[in-house]
Every structure is written in C-alpha cells, then in structure tokens.
Design an enzyme around this catalytic site. Structure first.
Site, mmCIF file in Angstrom:
data_model
loop_
_atom_site.group_PDB
_atom_site.id
_atom_site.type_symbol
_atom_site.label_atom_id
_atom_site.label_comp_id
_atom_site.label_asym_id
_atom_site.label_seq_id
_atom_site.Cartn_x
_atom_site.Cartn_y
_atom_site.Cartn_z
ATOM 1 N N HIS A 119 -0.993 -10.917 3.678
ATOM 2 C CA HIS A 119 -0.367 -10.651 2.380
ATOM 3 C C HIS A 119 -0.231 -11.981 1.646
ATOM 4 O O HIS A 119 0.388 -12.914 2.148
ATOM 5 C CB HIS A 119 1.012 -10.002 2.537
ATOM 6 C CG HIS A 119 1.664 -9.689 1.222
ATOM 7 N ND1 HIS A 119 1.537 -8.470 0.596
ATOM 8 C CD2 HIS A 119 2.437 -10.459 0.402
ATOM 9 C CE1 HIS A 119 2.194 -8.483 -0.549
ATOM 10 N NE2 HIS A 119 2.754 -9.681 -0.689
ATOM 11 N N CYS A 120 -0.851 -12.065 0.477
ATOM 12 C CA CYS A 120 -0.868 -13.316 -0.280
ATOM 13 C C CYS A 120 0.130 -13.245 -1.435
ATOM 14 O O CYS A 120 -0.070 -12.461 -2.372
ATOM 15 C CB CYS A 120 -2.282 -13.587 -0.813
ATOM 16 S SG CYS A 120 -2.392 -15.134 -1.753
ATOM 17 N N PRO A 121 1.212 -14.042 -1.400
ATOM 18 C CA PRO A 121 2.172 -14.001 -2.515
ATOM 19 C C PRO A 121 1.595 -14.548 -3.813
ATOM 20 O O PRO A 121 2.083 -14.220 -4.894
ATOM 21 C CB PRO A 121 3.322 -14.874 -2.006
ATOM 22 C CG PRO A 121 2.690 -15.798 -1.021
ATOM 23 C CD PRO A 121 1.600 -15.009 -0.359
#
Length: 265
Positions: A119-121
């Site tokens: 999951h890439c913020p």
C-alpha cells in the site's frame, strides 16, 4: 479492458499525495520562470527544451493520477470460483472472503487485493495486479522529470552564461538562488527515493515476488515455478511488446496464462 476507478478515503494518503503535487507545482512554476523562459529569450536554449519539460511534467502528473485512482485488483464480495481453480483459493482470516493465493488483505483499504505488492501512501492506493504497471510508469516518468530538473538547475548555475536581462523587481529573480536550491534539493530527494523504489520493484518482478512476500520471508519463491523475466514483465504490463511497456494512455490487456501457474504457491 477500461481503467476501473478505485478511490480510497484516507486523510494520511491525501496529505502524502498533496506533498507530491506540491513538489510538482513548485517546479512547474519555478523552472520555466527562473530558467527556461529567460534562457530562451537570450537564445541559450531552444524551444525544444521547454517542450521537453512540459511533456515530462504532464506525463508525470497523469501517471500519478492514473495510479492513484486505478483499481489495484480489489476482489468482489462474492467471487465466482471455477471448479478447476478452487484448490488455488483460500479464505481470508480478516474479511472471511475467498481469495486467490498470493492475494493480501490491506488493513488501510479494508479489502483483499489480488497479488498485492504494497500500500503506497504517496498515491493513496494499493499497488496490486491491475495497477502495478501504472505505478511503474509513475516511477519511470518521475525519474525522467527529476533528472531533467536537476540538469537544468546545474546548467543554470554552472554552465550557461549569466543572464543579461534580469528584472530584479520580480520575486523569482530577487530570490533566484533560494528557489534554485530548493528545486535542486527536491529533485535530489525525489530522484534518490524513486530510484531506490523503482529498482526494488524491478527486482521483484524479475524474481516474481511481491514486496509483502519478501517482507514476510516466505518460501513461495522457492516452491512456485520460476518463470522467465520476459513473461513476468509481460504479465505486469499486459503486453509482450516491450516497446509498449512505458507508453502512456494505453489500456492494459491481461495476458491469458494458466491460473495454476500464475498463482500457485
């Protein structure tokens, strides 16, 4: 296959993505006004250098928006599982839904994603089977834009002749040195960070291993049949034509590969 929209409600992700857009806007305003337009007026650079900057900036922001809103491979609530593939599905112990092996439950998004990498913020989205190629395009164009900005900053300070026509009443020229240093600092941070991320992503595709699998230190990469790197890249980008892997605005066509070979662990 069209680009399916996926929107994540996450204030932290909005903040991180807002910082990326701020860096993009800062350079989009600063570089042309401090370097490109004044240098073009005094014939230090050609109009091609200006077009090149705007094209890279446009491709970079489009890649960011596409990667952030694309469906990463979210599983439906009631997936239809063919009888021949039931052995390659498992029950998620967090959402109690059936999912293909190598899927992962994202606690931030609240659902399972097929072949989730992480999951890439910075894009406020998961990176999974359906948008991994868009994330790689974003890394690629960000590297090009950051390198080009650093090249312009270097040439402006150390290679080009001093400007003859400078209006010191303008804000950009009164603070030219500070703006150029800020641009260089941002460019270095972006280039170093994206280069490291891009490298780890490419190595993961070469080895057919996601970031989650590497962090979990599992043995899937040993028991799973190894595939040629051309096949793993083709599956990620949705085409066997290497020249199309980083072409913008195209749609991904999932390759038809044997299900047990693609997902067996």
């Amino acid at each position: 296959m069209g680009l399916r929209i996926h929107f994540v409600v996450d204030p932290q992700g909005w903040l991180c993505m807002g910082l990326i857009i701020f860096v993009w806007l800062f350079n989009l305003i600063t570089i042309p006004n401090v370097i490109l337009f004044p240098r073009y007026e005094e014939e230090h650079i050609s109009v091609g250098a200006i077009f090149c900057f705007y094209i890279l900036a446009f491709l970079c922001i489009i890649s960011l928006l596409r990667a952030s809103i694309a469906d990463p491979g979210r599983l439906p609530e009631n997936p239809k599982i063919p009888i021949t593939e039931r052995d390659f599905w498992e029950l998620c112990n967090k959402c109690n839904m059936m999912r293909p092996k190598r899927s992962h439950h994202c606690s931030r998004c609240g659902h399972c994603v097929r072949k989730m990498d992480h999951h890439c913020p910075w894009i406020n989205n998961c990176v999974g089977e359906d948008n991994h190629w868009l994330f790689l395009q974003l890394c690629f164009y960000t590297e090009l834009l950051s390198s080009y900005v650093l090249l312009l900053d270097f040439c402006h300070c150390y290679y080009f002749e001093p400007l003859n026509k400078v209006n010191l009443d303008l804000f950009v020229f009164r603070h030219e040195l500070a703006l150029t240093r800020i641009s260089t600092f941002m460019g270095l941070i972006m280039l170093v960070g994206i280069t490291g991320l891009f490298y780890t992503q490419l190595i993961g595709i070469f080895n057919d291993t996601t970031s989650i699998e590497k962090m979990a230190n599992c043995c899937e990469e040993i028991s799973r049949p190894r595939k040629p790197w051309q096949q793993t890249f083709s599956e990620v980008f949705g085409t066997r034509w290497k020249i199309l892997w980083f072409i913008p605005f195209r749609q991904r066509r999932p390759l038809r590969v044997p299900y047990h070979f693609a997902n067996h662990v």
